[in-house]
Every structure is written in C-alpha cells, then in structure tokens.
Design a protein around this motif. Structure first.
Motif, short mmCIF file in Angstrom:
data_model
loop_
_atom_site.label_atom_id
_atom_site.label_comp_id
_atom_site.label_asym_id
_atom_site.label_seq_id
_atom_site.Cartn_x
_atom_site.Cartn_y
_atom_site.Cartn_z
N ALA A 39 42.40 38.27 38.58
CA ALA A 39 43.35 39.34 38.91
C ALA A 39 44.79 38.83 38.86
CB ALA A 39 43.04 39.91 40.29
N VAL A 40 45.04 37.64 39.36
CA VAL A 40 46.39 37.07 39.29
C VAL A 40 46.78 36.83 37.84
CG1 VAL A 40 47.76 35.01 39.83
CG2 VAL A 40 46.38 36.10 41.60
N TYR A 41 45.85 36.35 37.03
CA TYR A 41 46.15 36.13 35.61
C TYR A 41 46.50 37.44 34.91
CZ TYR A 41 45.63 34.65 30.78
OH TYR A 41 45.86 34.39 29.46
N ILE A 42 45.75 38.50 35.20
CA ILE A 42 46.05 39.81 34.60
C ILE A 42 47.43 40.28 35.02
CG2 ILE A 42 45.40 42.25 34.60
CD1 ILE A 42 42.48 41.29 34.79
N LEU A 43 47.77 40.11 36.28
CA LEU A 43 49.10 40.51 36.75
C LEU A 43 50.20 39.71 36.06
CD1 LEU A 43 48.48 40.97 40.57
CD2 LEU A 43 49.01 42.75 38.89
N LEU A 44 49.98 38.42 35.87
CA LEU A 44 50.98 37.60 35.19
C LEU A 44 51.14 38.00 33.73
CD1 LEU A 44 50.23 34.05 36.63
CD2 LEU A 44 52.20 35.51 37.11
N VAL A 45 50.03 38.32 33.08
CA VAL A 45 50.11 38.75 31.67
C VAL A 45 50.79 40.10 31.56
CG1 VAL A 45 48.71 39.50 29.70
CG2 VAL A 45 48.14 37.39 30.87
N ALA A 46 50.45 41.02 32.44
CA ALA A 46 50.96 42.38 32.34
C ALA A 46 52.41 42.51 32.81
CB ALA A 46 50.08 43.33 33.14
N GLY A 47 52.80 41.74 33.81
CA GLY A 47 54.08 41.99 34.43
C GLY A 47 55.17 40.96 34.21
N SER A 58 45.78 42.07 25.04
CA SER A 58 46.34 43.42 25.06
C SER A 58 45.33 44.46 25.53
CB SER A 58 46.85 43.80 23.66
OG SER A 58 45.79 43.72 22.73
N ASP A 59 44.07 44.08 25.64
CA ASP A 59 43.03 45.02 26.07
C ASP A 59 42.90 44.96 27.60
OD1 ASP A 59 40.96 46.78 26.17
OD2 ASP A 59 39.47 45.41 25.37
N TYR A 60 43.85 45.59 28.28
CA TYR A 60 43.88 45.55 29.74
C TYR A 60 42.69 46.26 30.36
CZ TYR A 60 48.62 43.88 29.21
OH TYR A 60 49.70 43.14 28.88
N LYS A 61 42.24 47.33 29.74
CA LYS A 61 41.16 48.12 30.33
C LYS A 61 39.89 47.29 30.49
CE LYS A 61 40.88 52.43 29.24
NZ LYS A 61 40.63 53.72 28.57
N PHE A 62 39.53 46.50 29.48
CA PHE A 62 38.34 45.66 29.56
C PHE A 62 38.47 44.66 30.69
CE2 PHE A 62 36.50 41.53 28.49
CZ PHE A 62 35.16 41.86 28.49
N TRP A 63 39.60 43.98 30.79
CA TRP A 63 39.78 42.95 31.80
C TRP A 63 39.85 43.53 33.21
CZ3 TRP A 63 38.32 38.36 30.76
CH2 TRP A 63 38.37 37.91 29.45
N MET A 64 40.46 44.68 33.36
CA MET A 64 40.51 45.31 34.68
C MET A 64 39.12 45.79 35.11
SD MET A 64 43.47 44.96 35.89
CE MET A 64 43.41 46.04 37.28
N ARG A 65 38.34 46.28 34.16
CA ARG A 65 36.97 46.67 34.50
C ARG A 65 36.12 45.45 34.85
NH1 ARG A 65 35.98 51.37 29.97
NH2 ARG A 65 37.16 52.97 31.07
N THR A 66 36.36 44.35 34.18
CA THR A 66 35.66 43.11 34.51
C THR A 66 36.00 42.67 35.92
OG1 THR A 66 35.68 42.45 32.18
CG2 THR A 66 35.29 40.73 33.80
N VAL A 67 37.27 42.72 36.29
CA VAL A 67 37.68 42.36 37.65
C VAL A 67 37.04 43.31 38.66
CG1 VAL A 67 39.66 42.35 39.22
CG2 VAL A 67 39.80 41.19 37.05
N LEU A 68 36.99 44.58 38.35
CA LEU A 68 36.38 45.54 39.26
C LEU A 68 34.89 45.24 39.46
CD1 LEU A 68 36.61 48.12 40.97
CD2 LEU A 68 36.08 49.41 38.89
N ALA A 69 34.18 44.94 38.37
CA ALA A 69 32.76 44.63 38.48
C ALA A 69 32.54 43.35 39.29
CB ALA A 69 32.15 44.48 37.09
#
Length: 84
Positions: A39-47, A58-69
């Motif tokens: 989750a921290v890595y996704i935030l760093l990449v996105a923000g 660039s495929d944020y949806k896949f990674w966010m769904r992975t974090v949710l699972a």
C-alpha cells in the motif's frame, strides 16, 4: 504491534513445538506486513515522483484490488487468531 509480536510470537515459535495459535499469528503478521508495504508503494507511485520511472506501474486498479484482497486475508487471519 511489533514489540508484542516479538515478545510473544517469535519467542513461542522458536521455543519448542509449534502451536496453531502462534503459527496463525505469524502468518497474520506476514500478511499484514505485505499489505502495509504494498500500500505504501502504491501511494508513492501514484502520488510522488520518488519512485524511478522504470519501477512504476500504470495499472492501479489491479494493484489496489490485490491490496484489498490481501487486507481481507490479513483481517480474516486476525479474526482466526482472536478465535483460537
């Protein structure tokens, strides 16, 4: 949670025969750590622009769904630890 985990779980895992309760707690801790780091890595990449371009995605949806699972897995493991 790290001090309690170290004081209770790691000592119990290294002391003798494995208990289901402490094994569940260890898996719960590992899943929670993976969720936090991803989750921290996704935030760093996105923000931010801290992450180099070659390590970005660039495929944020896949990674966010992975974090949710993984978060749901960590939550369910935490409930299993509580119930055991």
């Amino acid at each position: 949670m790290v001090p309690v985990f170290h004081r209770k779980v790691t000592v119990a895992l290294t002391a003798g025969p494995l208990s289901t309760h402490y094994l569940l707690a260890a898996v719960h801790g590992a899943a929670g750590l993976m969720v936090e780091l991803l989750a921290v890595y996704i935030l760093l990449v996105a923000g931010t622009s801290i992450v180099p371009h070659r390590l970005r995605f660039s495929d944020y949806k896949f990674w966010m769904r992975t974090v949710l699972a993984l978060w749901w897995l960590a939550l369910l493991l935490g409930l299993a630890v509580y119930m055991s």
